[in-house]
Design a protein around this motif. Structure first.
Motif, mmCIF file in Angstrom:
data_model
loop_
_atom_site.group_PDB
_atom_site.id
_atom_site.type_symbol
_atom_site.label_atom_id
_atom_site.label_comp_id
_atom_site.label_asym_id
_atom_site.label_seq_id
_atom_site.Cartn_x
_atom_site.Cartn_y
_atom_site.Cartn_z
ATOM 1 N N ALA A 180 -14.538 34.559 1.641
ATOM 2 C CA ALA A 180 -14.571 34.762 3.087
ATOM 3 C C ALA A 180 -13.223 35.368 3.461
ATOM 4 O O ALA A 180 -12.173 34.829 3.102
ATOM 5 C CB ALA A 180 -14.775 33.428 3.797
ATOM 6 N N ALA A 181 -13.259 36.482 4.159
ATOM 7 C CA ALA A 181 -12.002 37.178 4.477
ATOM 8 C C ALA A 181 -11.203 36.391 5.494
ATOM 9 O O ALA A 181 -11.704 36.050 6.559
ATOM 10 C CB ALA A 181 -12.329 38.565 5.029
ATOM 11 N N MET A 182 -9.980 36.073 5.166
ATOM 12 C CA MET A 182 -9.086 35.383 6.092
ATOM 13 C C MET A 182 -8.136 36.418 6.679
ATOM 14 O O MET A 182 -7.345 37.022 5.938
ATOM 15 C CB MET A 182 -8.280 34.301 5.368
ATOM 16 N N PRO A 183 -8.206 36.627 8.012
ATOM 17 C CA PRO A 183 -7.344 37.634 8.620
ATOM 18 C C PRO A 183 -5.883 37.395 8.242
ATOM 19 O O PRO A 183 -5.419 36.256 8.188
ATOM 20 C CB PRO A 183 -7.569 37.427 10.118
ATOM 21 N N GLY A 184 -5.184 38.482 7.976
ATOM 22 C CA GLY A 184 -3.767 38.350 7.635
ATOM 23 C C GLY A 184 -3.538 38.317 6.135
ATOM 24 O O GLY A 184 -2.394 38.391 5.691
ATOM 25 N N THR A 185 -4.605 38.206 5.343
ATOM 26 C CA THR A 185 -4.416 38.214 3.885
ATOM 27 C C THR A 185 -4.686 39.621 3.348
ATOM 28 O O THR A 185 -5.368 40.418 3.990
ATOM 29 C CB THR A 185 -5.377 37.221 3.181
ATOM 30 N N LYS A 186 -4.150 39.873 2.154
ATOM 31 C CA LYS A 186 -4.334 41.181 1.528
ATOM 32 C C LYS A 186 -5.828 41.453 1.268
ATOM 33 O O LYS A 186 -6.326 42.556 1.490
ATOM 34 C CB LYS A 186 -3.576 41.128 0.193
ATOM 35 N N ALA A 187 -6.540 40.428 0.830
ATOM 36 C CA ALA A 187 -7.951 40.620 0.480
ATOM 37 C C ALA A 187 -8.803 40.977 1.694
ATOM 38 O O ALA A 187 -9.841 41.626 1.554
ATOM 39 C CB ALA A 187 -8.491 39.353 -0.188
ATOM 40 N N ALA A 188 -8.359 40.555 2.876
ATOM 41 C CA ALA A 188 -9.148 40.842 4.076
ATOM 42 C C ALA A 188 -9.231 42.345 4.333
ATOM 43 O O ALA A 188 -10.158 42.822 4.977
ATOM 44 C CB ALA A 188 -8.539 40.125 5.288
ATOM 45 N N ASP A 189 -8.250 43.105 3.826
ATOM 46 C CA ASP A 189 -8.252 44.560 4.046
ATOM 47 C C ASP A 189 -8.821 45.336 2.861
ATOM 48 O O ASP A 189 -8.791 46.558 2.845
ATOM 49 C CB ASP A 189 -6.809 45.058 4.290
ATOM 50 N N MET A 190 -9.318 44.616 1.871
ATOM 51 C CA MET A 190 -9.829 45.321 0.685
ATOM 52 C C MET A 190 -11.209 45.906 0.954
ATOM 53 O O MET A 190 -12.001 45.318 1.680
ATOM 54 C CB MET A 190 -9.913 44.361 -0.515
ATOM 55 N N GLU A 191 -11.457 47.037 0.311
ATOM 56 C CA GLU A 191 -12.778 47.658 0.466
ATOM 57 C C GLU A 191 -13.747 47.092 -0.569
ATOM 58 O O GLU A 191 -13.388 46.239 -1.354
ATOM 59 C CB GLU A 191 -12.632 49.169 0.308
ATOM 60 N N SER A 192 -14.960 47.635 -0.562
ATOM 61 C CA SER A 192 -16.015 47.226 -1.506
ATOM 62 C C SER A 192 -16.435 45.780 -1.321
ATOM 63 O O SER A 192 -16.495 45.011 -2.290
ATOM 64 C CB SER A 192 -15.591 47.414 -2.965
ATOM 65 N N ALA A 193 -16.712 45.408 -0.070
ATOM 66 C CA ALA A 193 -17.183 44.048 0.189
ATOM 67 C C ALA A 193 -18.517 43.815 -0.509
ATOM 68 O O ALA A 193 -19.339 44.724 -0.624
ATOM 69 C CB ALA A 193 -17.339 43.841 1.693
ATOM 70 N N VAL A 194 -18.715 42.611 -0.979
ATOM 71 C CA VAL A 194 -19.996 42.240 -1.575
ATOM 72 C C VAL A 194 -20.891 41.706 -0.455
ATOM 73 O O VAL A 194 -20.415 40.959 0.410
ATOM 74 C CB VAL A 194 -19.782 41.150 -2.662
ATOM 75 N N LYS A 195 -22.149 42.114 -0.470
ATOM 76 C CA LYS A 195 -23.054 41.668 0.603
ATOM 77 C C LYS A 195 -23.177 40.145 0.599
ATOM 78 O O LYS A 195 -23.176 39.515 -0.461
ATOM 79 C CB LYS A 195 -24.447 42.261 0.385
ATOM 80 N N VAL A 196 -23.343 39.584 1.810
ATOM 81 C CA VAL A 196 -23.421 38.128 1.946
ATOM 82 C C VAL A 196 -24.566 37.553 1.101
ATOM 83 O O VAL A 196 -24.404 36.554 0.402
ATOM 84 C CB VAL A 196 -23.619 37.742 3.438
ATOM 85 N N GLU A 197 -25.714 38.260 1.119
ATOM 86 C CA GLU A 197 -26.872 37.737 0.352
ATOM 87 C C GLU A 197 -26.560 37.743 -1.143
ATOM 88 O O GLU A 197 -26.985 36.835 -1.867
ATOM 89 C CB GLU A 197 -28.138 38.595 0.564
ATOM 90 N N GLU A 198 -25.833 38.752 -1.580
ATOM 91 C CA GLU A 198 -25.499 38.835 -3.001
ATOM 92 C C GLU A 198 -24.537 37.699 -3.377
ATOM 93 O O GLU A 198 -24.675 37.057 -4.411
ATOM 94 C CB GLU A 198 -24.883 40.209 -3.303
ATOM 95 N N SER A 199 -23.547 37.445 -2.496
ATOM 96 C CA SER A 199 -22.598 36.349 -2.763
ATOM 97 C C SER A 199 -23.344 35.028 -2.839
ATOM 98 O O SER A 199 -23.100 34.198 -3.721
ATOM 99 C CB SER A 199 -21.581 36.216 -1.626
ATOM 100 N N ARG A 200 -24.261 34.834 -1.896
ATOM 101 C CA ARG A 200 -25.036 33.580 -1.871
ATOM 102 C C ARG A 200 -25.829 33.435 -3.164
ATOM 103 O O ARG A 200 -25.879 32.375 -3.781
ATOM 104 C CB ARG A 200 -25.958 33.615 -0.642
ATOM 105 N N PHE A 201 -26.450 34.546 -3.590
ATOM 106 C CA PHE A 201 -27.248 34.540 -4.815
ATOM 107 C C PHE A 201 -26.365 34.157 -6.021
ATOM 108 O O PHE A 201 -26.732 33.327 -6.844
ATOM 109 C CB PHE A 201 -27.884 35.924 -5.008
ATOM 110 N N ARG A 202 -25.188 34.763 -6.074
ATOM 111 C CA ARG A 202 -24.292 34.481 -7.207
ATOM 112 C C ARG A 202 -23.815 33.027 -7.197
ATOM 113 O O ARG A 202 -23.705 32.382 -8.239
ATOM 114 C CB ARG A 202 -23.090 35.452 -7.179
ATOM 115 N N LYS A 203 -23.561 32.546 -6.005
ATOM 116 C CA LYS A 203 -23.152 31.134 -5.904
ATOM 117 C C LYS A 203 -24.273 30.231 -6.422
ATOM 118 O O LYS A 203 -24.035 29.313 -7.225
ATOM 119 C CB LYS A 203 -22.836 30.797 -4.445
ATOM 120 N N ASP A 204 -25.502 30.506 -5.980
ATOM 121 C CA ASP A 204 -26.634 29.672 -6.410
ATOM 122 C C ASP A 204 -26.838 29.746 -7.920
ATOM 123 O O ASP A 204 -27.183 28.756 -8.566
ATOM 124 C CB ASP A 204 -27.913 30.091 -5.678
#
Ligand code: SF4
Length: 451
Positions: free
Chosen positions: A341-365
């Motif tokens: 989850a992107a936390m404003p103010g962190t380096k990762a929050a500005d990174m490109e190539s976000a993974v879709k929420v459904e894909e993240s959920r799938f990977r977590k499961d």
């Protein structure tokens, strides 16, 4: 910045605690201070003149929970009650909460939360500017109010973190690493021993970096040995070890010498070089395989816990499969899984190539499914074994999962409120006692034991 709105008179208080053991430990100190100043803790919030919500802001989900809790408590509070909101969310929002929640009488960030008792007692001016009150060498545990069961306590050996992982907001919320002095830590251990504590859970944002900011060459190993000398038979459980800062051989020696429990919590976050680099974790996959290879091959009864994150920006299918392969290979006993989850103010929050929420959920499961099988297979090795357990709780009759079960305990491989438990049946024992019991069956996360 106004952190304070009204003065209180000494009275009664109740805490609503959110967050991790590190947060709970902070709250314990605030509660202890209040008690030292004559405040009385009550078990029913409707009788408390001071309601305290301790917040967490580690990930957006935790922030949401914190906000919901503030709303819930604020809307239930009576006119004569005061409400204080403390901790990470206050630090992160830096004043934005004040307008959002006019019902809240007092906001104190992480650096200042310990001063609640001073503010509550002395009555401050509206525009008070206060100095940082976070004192490194504090600590009189006497009268400390523990939010854990009476036989267990958290021992925080350092505050803040200097690792600056690209996704993490903790260093900006809690500051750079500040290790406590050995004298201060040992004084607290002495007090905990005097209080009859049976288990100490050693915590910090990164426990393995204890001492990095101190002069001299004492490291965590030396500190743990000194803690053990004072603690005697008390179980010492070591949490939150950063993989880059550990020496597996040294840790296994500590286990063999009985200094710490054969339980290590080492959050890896990922196992793909590409993602670990983007996370700024300071190690790569070969290094992880080497250290966990040593730990898994050298110590049969070692219980390993880790945490991983899926859906980090740029995480490809091949990265995810590498992570899965790593978890299969080293068979961690316990795994916590977070979605990025992107936390404003962190380096990762500005990174490109976000993974879709459904894909993240799938990977977590996927990981949770895999881990369920691994955990059960690891626990099934304990079947019919006689284990030492500590009794944490007697279950009220209306909440029993089965008639024969009367209580909840843990063996060394289960951390309080983080891992599964041991359900107890047969002869009864008191909360806090150590007992020996036979494991009759297991499920994915829990043991079922009979005394
Ligand atoms: S080690 Fe990394 S993830 Fe953990 S608190 Fe420090 S910066 Fe955050």
């Amino acid at each position: 910045m106004k952190n304070y709105r009204k003065a209180y008179t000494a009275g009664t208080f109740f805490f609503f605690n959110l967050g991790c053991p590190k947060n709970i430990e902070d709250a314990e100190r605030v509660a202890s201070r209040l008690k030292e100043r004559g405040w009385e803790e009550v078990s029913d919030p409707s009788h408390a003149s001071l309601l305290v919500v301790t917040t967490c802001a580690f990930i957006p989900e935790a922030e949401e929970q914190s906000v919901e809790e503030i709303i819930r408590v604020a809307s239930a509070k009576e006119k004569w009650q005061k409400l204080a909101v403390l901790g990470c969310l206050v630090s992160k929002e830096d004043g934005a909460l004040y307008d959002l929640f006019p019902e809240v009488d007092c906001f104190l960030d992480v650096e200042h939360m310990k001063s609640l008792a001073d503010r509550a007692e002395i009555g401050c001016e509206e525009d008070l500017e206060f100095d940082p009150l976070w004192v490194r060498e504090r600590l009189a545990v006497d009268g400390r109010r523990l939010f854990t069961p009476p036989h267990l306590a958290y021992l925080k050996i350092a505050r803040g973190c200097s690792n600056h992982c690209s996704y993490c907001i903790i260093p900006s919320l809690r500051g750079e690493l500040r290790s406590r002095s050995p004298e201060s830590v040992l004084r607290e251990v002495e007090e905990l021993a005097r209080l009859g504590i049976k288990e100490i859970v050693i915590i910090a944002q990164d426990s393995s970096s204890w001492g990095f900011d101190r002069e001299g060459d004492e490291n965590l190993t030396g500190l743990l040995k000194r803690i053990k000398d004072v603690a005697g038979d008390i179980w010492l459980r070591l949490m939150y070890l950063h993989p880059a800062h550990i020496d597996p051989v040294e840790l296994l020696h500590l286990v063999d010498e009985g200094v710490i429990l054969p339980y290590l919590d080492i959050p890896v976050q990922h196992a793909s070089d590409f993602i670990l680099r983007r996370m700024d974790r300071g190690y790569g996959s070969e290094y992880l395989k080497r250290i966990f290879g040593i730990m898994r091959s050298e110590h049969e009864s070692l219980v390993l816990r880790t945490t991983v994150m899926v859906g980090f920006p740029g995480e490809r299918e091949e990265d995810f499969l590498e992570l899965i392969g790593f978890l299969e290979r080293f068979e961690f006993d316990h795994v916590g899984v977070f979605e990025f989850a992107a936390m404003p103010g962190t380096k990762a929050a500005d990174m490109e190539s976000a993974v879709k929420v459904e894909e993240s959920r799938f990977r977590k499961d996927e990981i949770l499914d895999l881990q369920m099988d691994i955990s059960q297979s690891r626990l099934s090795r304990l079947q019919n074994r006689r284990l030492e357990l500590v009794v944490d709780e007697v279950i009220p009759p209306e909440m029993k999962p089965a008639d024969s079960i009367w209580g909840i305990g843990r063996y060394y491989g289960q951390c309080y409120e983080i891992d599964g438990v041991a359900y107890l049946s047969g002869n009864k024992a008191e909360v806090g006692s150590s007992i020996y019991s036979t494991v009759k069956s297991v499920d994915a996360y829990n043991l079922f034991c009979e005394l």
